[in-house]
Design an enzyme around this catalytic site. Structure first.
Site, PDB file in Angstrom:
ATOM      1  N   ASP A   5      10.149  16.464  13.111  1.00 30.57           N
ATOM      2  CA  ASP A   5      10.056  17.713  14.006  1.00 30.57           C
ATOM      3  C   ASP A   5       9.215  18.905  13.305  1.00 30.57           C
ATOM      4  OD1 ASP A   5      12.179  17.461  12.157  1.00 30.57           O
ATOM      5  OD2 ASP A   5      13.622  18.552  13.619  1.00 30.57           O
ATOM      6  N   ASP A  17       3.325   7.594  18.164  1.00 29.31           N
ATOM      7  CA  ASP A  17       2.696   7.914  19.749  1.00 29.31           C
ATOM      8  C   ASP A  17       2.722   9.333  20.037  1.00 29.31           C
ATOM      9  OD1 ASP A  17       1.821   6.996  22.259  1.00 29.31           O
ATOM     10  OD2 ASP A  17       3.844   6.368  22.771  1.00 29.31           O
ATOM     11  N   ASP A  48      -1.022  12.069  20.108  1.00 30.30           N
ATOM     12  CA  ASP A  48      -1.435  12.608  21.299  1.00 30.30           C
ATOM     13  C   ASP A  48      -1.320  14.132  20.636  1.00 30.30           C
ATOM     14  OD1 ASP A  48      -1.329  10.361  22.405  1.00 30.30           O
ATOM     15  OD2 ASP A  48      -0.775  11.112  24.440  1.00 30.30           O
ATOM     16  N   TYR A  59      10.196   1.075  20.591  1.00 29.50           N
ATOM     17  CA  TYR A  59       9.462   0.252  21.499  1.00 29.50           C
ATOM     18  C   TYR A  59       9.647  -1.112  21.520  1.00 29.50           C
ATOM     19  CZ  TYR A  59       7.008   4.592  22.576  1.00 29.50           C
ATOM     20  OH  TYR A  59       6.484   5.861  22.771  1.00 29.50           O
ATOM     21  N   LYS A 109      12.779  10.445  10.417  1.00 30.14           N
ATOM     22  CA  LYS A 109      14.004  11.454  10.561  1.00 30.14           C
ATOM     23  C   LYS A 109      15.224  11.046   9.892  1.00 30.14           C
ATOM     24  CE  LYS A 109      15.525  15.029  13.016  1.00 30.14           C
ATOM     25  NZ  LYS A 109      15.267  16.556  12.987  1.00 30.14           N
TER      26      LYS A 109
HETATM   27 MG    MG Z   1       0.725   7.276  23.999  1.00 26.34          MG
END
Ligand code: MG
Ligand code: NAI
Length: 325
Positions: free
Chosen positions: A199, A223, A227, A119, A166
């Protein structure tokens, strides 16, 4: 006792309903908090031409903490509009996004790096629009400070840190994050430290979430995993978060957005905002009040109306404190 100034930004949509509810809960506790209302959001942008007025920013600069609702972001680009939450995170260098998830047998915290990774806003198009490239920026300094914070928090919890990355594929970027993470974690010899590939972490979160205490990871992974973790419990209605930097103010906000589909009807679940306010109290040093609010809010089902749920929480908190006397 010195007073803490809290800037309250309700924002758009249900932010205008759930944030006043959270302030109402805080006001019943008799703590030395001073609330100052400030404007931001799409409504403010339409009215004043600026989504985050200078006056709001100035109030935030003078505050110990910011309680933030949600703002509505237009789907297409609008000239001059910038998301206030992104501006605030950037302005105050709020590098850590803390997202706790708890229910009967789950008690975990995701510590997500908030400033770089995928990001970093370094995207470009090449090849006449046929190739799109996003650069993933990882620095040793940002990795070190997020992992150090995660270690300090883990020490106050169950003492287990899971480093999620990762590095088997992203050898340079995740490699640097992983190396730095282990270097910093070595400064905390009493912690149990493990590493899990992202993962596998998603699979383990779905299968056996109680094995986790504190998870630290880079921006995009954090992120998505947070969630997923919120979905394991009651969902957005009870998902709080904190944005922390190295100085004041820190910013506390429910994970959910402005929920235009239910805004204005008085039916929004206020518990995510109330739990965010509890995280703020904990950060300000009121650990006991924070724990009471968290316990009561988690045990109180949403009554269907914002005001009813809020009153029930206030009533139970009052009952608890009278029993404690
Ligand atoms: Mg989000
Ligand atoms: P959303 O979180 O606003 O809503 C998703 C769904 O969950 C909706 O059906 C909504 O009614 C429901 N919901 C959310 N919070 C709830 C609550 N407290 N009680 C009951 N139901 C609740 O996400 P969505 O629809 O993707 O975004 C709506 C707007 O919010 C967009 O403009 C988006 O940009 C903005 N947004 C802002 C954020 C922020 O300011 N930090 C974060 C996320 C979204």
């Amino acid at each position: 006792m010195s007073k803490h100034i809290i800037t309250v930004i309700s924002g758009d949509g249900i932010g205008q309903e759930v944030i006043p509810a959270a302030v109402h809960v805080l006001e019943t506790l008799g703590l030395p908090l001073i609330f100052r209302q400030a404007e931001a959001g799409f409504g403010t942008f339409e009215r004043a031409g600026n989504a985050l007025p200078t006056e709001t920013l100035r109030l935030c600069e003078d505050s110990a903490a910011i309680l933030f609702g949600a703002t509505q972001s237009p789907m297409s680009k609008i000239q001059g509009y910038q998301s206030p939450i992104l501006t605030l995170r950037h302005h105050f260098d709020l590098f850590a996004n803390l997202r706790p998830v708890s229910s009967e047998n789950i008690d975990l915290l995701i510590v997500r790096e908030n400033t770089e990774g995928l990001y970093s806003r370094r995207e470009r198009v090449e090849d006449g629009g046929q190739t799109a490239i996003a650069e993933r920026v990882i620095t040793a300094s940002a990795s070190a400070r997020i992992v150090r914070l995660a270690c300090e928090i883990a020490l106050r919890r169950r003492g287990k840190l899971t480093i999620v990355h990762k590095a088997n594929v992203l050898k340079e970027t995740c490699g640097l994050f992983r190396r730095t993470a282990f270097e910093i974690a070595a400064e905390f010899p009493t912690l149990i430290v493990e590493e899990v590939l992202v993962d596998t972490a998603a699979m383990l979160l779905a299968q056996n979430p109680s094995r986790f205490d504190v998870i630290v990871t880079t921006n995009l992974f954090g992120d998505i995993l947070s969630d997923l973790a919120a979905g394991l419990t009651g969902g957005l209605g009870i998902a709080p978060s904190a944005n922390i930097g190295s100085q004041r103010p820190a910013l506390f906000e429910p994970v959910h957005g402005s929920a235009p589909d239910i805004a204005g009807r008085g039916i929004a679940d206020p518990r995510a905002a109330i739990l965010s306010a509890a995280m703020m109290l904990d950060w300000l040093g009121y650990a006991q009040a924070a724990a009471s609010i968290t316990r009561v809010a988690c045990q109180t089902p949403h009554a269907g109306r914002t005001a009813d749920t809020t009153e029930r929480i206030i009533q139970r908190l009052a009952e608890e404190s009278s029993h404690a006397c």
